[in-house]
Design a protein around this motif. Structure first.
Motif, mmCIF file in Angstrom:
data_model
loop_
_atom_site.group_PDB
_atom_site.id
_atom_site.type_symbol
_atom_site.label_atom_id
_atom_site.label_comp_id
_atom_site.label_asym_id
_atom_site.label_seq_id
_atom_site.Cartn_x
_atom_site.Cartn_y
_atom_site.Cartn_z
ATOM 1 N N ILE A 44 84.406 30.770 24.740
ATOM 2 C CA ILE A 44 83.298 31.676 25.037
ATOM 3 C C ILE A 44 81.980 30.938 24.849
ATOM 4 O O ILE A 44 81.079 31.007 25.690
ATOM 5 C CB ILE A 44 83.369 32.918 24.122
ATOM 6 C CG1 ILE A 44 84.633 33.729 24.449
ATOM 7 C CG2 ILE A 44 82.122 33.793 24.279
ATOM 8 C CD1 ILE A 44 84.881 34.889 23.511
ATOM 9 N N ILE A 45 81.876 30.211 23.752
ATOM 10 C CA ILE A 45 80.712 29.370 23.496
ATOM 11 C C ILE A 45 81.178 27.927 23.471
ATOM 12 O O ILE A 45 82.014 27.551 22.655
ATOM 13 C CB ILE A 45 80.040 29.724 22.153
ATOM 14 C CG1 ILE A 45 79.516 31.159 22.201
ATOM 15 C CG2 ILE A 45 78.926 28.750 21.820
ATOM 16 C CD1 ILE A 45 78.951 31.643 20.891
ATOM 17 N N ASP A 83 75.231 33.047 33.978
ATOM 18 C CA ASP A 83 74.322 34.184 33.774
ATOM 19 C C ASP A 83 75.071 35.519 33.863
ATOM 20 O O ASP A 83 74.746 36.473 33.148
ATOM 21 C CB ASP A 83 73.190 34.147 34.810
ATOM 22 C CG ASP A 83 72.236 32.989 34.570
ATOM 23 O OD1 ASP A 83 72.186 32.507 33.422
ATOM 24 O OD2 ASP A 83 71.557 32.568 35.530
ATOM 25 N N THR A 84 76.039 35.568 34.755
ATOM 26 C CA THR A 84 76.822 36.792 34.904
ATOM 27 C C THR A 84 77.763 36.989 33.724
ATOM 28 O O THR A 84 77.867 38.080 33.156
ATOM 29 C CB THR A 84 77.639 36.748 36.207
ATOM 30 O OG1 THR A 84 76.743 36.623 37.316
ATOM 31 C CG2 THR A 84 78.482 38.013 36.368
ATOM 32 N N VAL A 89 79.291 39.679 27.507
ATOM 33 C CA VAL A 89 80.255 40.142 28.512
ATOM 34 C C VAL A 89 81.644 39.594 28.209
ATOM 35 O O VAL A 89 82.649 40.315 28.273
ATOM 36 C CB VAL A 89 79.805 39.716 29.926
ATOM 37 C CG1 VAL A 89 80.926 39.946 30.940
ATOM 38 C CG2 VAL A 89 78.568 40.483 30.344
ATOM 39 N N LEU A 90 81.723 38.309 27.852
ATOM 40 C CA LEU A 90 83.025 37.700 27.595
ATOM 41 C C LEU A 90 83.683 38.268 26.346
ATOM 42 O O LEU A 90 84.909 38.459 26.314
ATOM 43 C CB LEU A 90 82.874 36.182 27.471
ATOM 44 C CG LEU A 90 82.471 35.454 28.761
ATOM 45 C CD1 LEU A 90 82.430 33.954 28.534
ATOM 46 C CD2 LEU A 90 83.430 35.789 29.903
ATOM 47 N N ARG A 91 82.894 38.570 25.338
ATOM 48 C CA ARG A 91 83.472 39.162 24.119
ATOM 49 C C ARG A 91 83.979 40.578 24.422
ATOM 50 O O ARG A 91 84.993 41.019 23.877
ATOM 51 C CB ARG A 91 82.463 39.159 22.983
ATOM 52 C CG ARG A 91 82.122 37.758 22.501
ATOM 53 C CD ARG A 91 81.523 37.736 21.113
ATOM 54 N NE ARG A 91 81.165 36.381 20.738
ATOM 55 C CZ ARG A 91 82.011 35.461 20.305
ATOM 56 N NH1 ARG A 91 83.309 35.769 20.195
ATOM 57 N NH2 ARG A 91 81.611 34.257 19.981
ATOM 58 N N TYR A 92 83.273 41.282 25.282
ATOM 59 C CA TYR A 92 83.746 42.603 25.700
ATOM 60 C C TYR A 92 85.063 42.476 26.471
ATOM 61 O O TYR A 92 86.014 43.238 26.236
ATOM 62 C CB TYR A 92 82.699 43.296 26.569
ATOM 63 C CG TYR A 92 83.222 44.534 27.260
ATOM 64 C CD1 TYR A 92 83.342 45.743 26.573
ATOM 65 C CD2 TYR A 92 83.635 44.479 28.594
ATOM 66 C CE1 TYR A 92 83.846 46.873 27.197
ATOM 67 C CE2 TYR A 92 84.144 45.595 29.218
ATOM 68 C CZ TYR A 92 84.242 46.799 28.519
ATOM 69 O OH TYR A 92 84.757 47.899 29.142
#
Length: 244
Positions: A44-45, A83-84, A89-92
């Motif tokens: 994610i990061i 940006d999207t 968003v990815l954690r969700y």
């Protein structure tokens, strides 16, 4: 630092062998029975300064909390469309997908249980036997007598959580099976002193019912019963007859 075997097992298990975005099955069998893997463990990061969504000084880039299981196409998409697909968003997506897997497996387990004949499991009294049952499983079917006190509820939760934790440790590259079997033996003695008996077994069940191509996953069944529970049947192993 690389992703550990334990972290990898946890990620794949909680993700259900499915892409978090398109739900595609990631490890499948081809016609020659060889395995075909299109799954990728995505950060994610990123730990790289020039990588997507990089945060300087983050601890645990390769920890489970920072990983998302995706197919190759969606891995490429989230990194190109930074940006999207931002961190939030990815954690969700990760949380939503893993909850979907958990609920789907739970419903599948309940449907299987509802269609099966009465379950007969042997009591587990050996730490080594319990270790072998939980070694490398992807999930658990659990049942227990209803708690009558807060203390009983806490004890049951402690027992099941401890067994799951040891099950996770079996996924390490070099698990200390002798030490873990000893610790599990100590846990079984606690169960006995509290007036309970543990019944357990391991087996395979389909990850998703109704899908003929769904992979079978190894799961452990753990049942905790009070010693006086009338469901418990004593059997003479030599004759196979019930002891009255």
């Amino acid at each position: 630092m690389a992703i550990s075997d334990k972290t990898r097992k946890l990620l794949w298990g909680k993700s259900g062998n499915r892409c978090a975005i398109c739900k595609t099955e990631l490890v499948t069998k081809k016609e020659d029975n060889a395995e075909f893997n299109i799954g990728e463990e995505c950060h994610i990061i990123s730990s790289k300064p020039t990588g997507p969504r990089h945060v300087e000084g983050l601890l645990g880039y390769d920890q489970y909390e920072n990983l998302l299981l995706l197919c190759r196409n969606h891995h490429k998409e989230i990194d190109e469309l930074e940006d999207t697909y931002n961190e939030e968003v990815l954690r969700y997506l990760k949380t939503n997908h893993e909850n979907w897997v958990r609920i789907t497996l739970k419903n599948a387990s309940e449907e299987i249980s509802g269609n099966e004949k009465p379950l007969f499991l042997a009591q587990v009294t050996s730490g080594k036997v319990l270790y072998n049952i939980i070694n490398g499983v992807y999930g658990y079917n659990t049942d227990y007598d209803e708690s009558e006190t807060q203390s009983e509820m806490d004890f049951i939760a402690y027992v099941l959580e401890t067994i799951r934790n040891y099950g996770d440790l079996t996924g390490m590259s070099d698990p200390d099976s002798v030490s873990m079997a000893y610790d599990l033996r100590q846990l079984l003695e606690q169960i006995d002193k509290r007036g309970y008996m543990l019944f357990a077994d391991r087996g395979n069940q389909p990850m998703f019912l109704g899908n003929p191509k769904s992979e079978d996953w190894t799961v452990a069944t753990l049942i905790l019963r009070r010693k006086e529970n009338p469901e418990i049947v004593k059997v003479d192993m030599a004759t196979g007859k019930q002891i009255l």
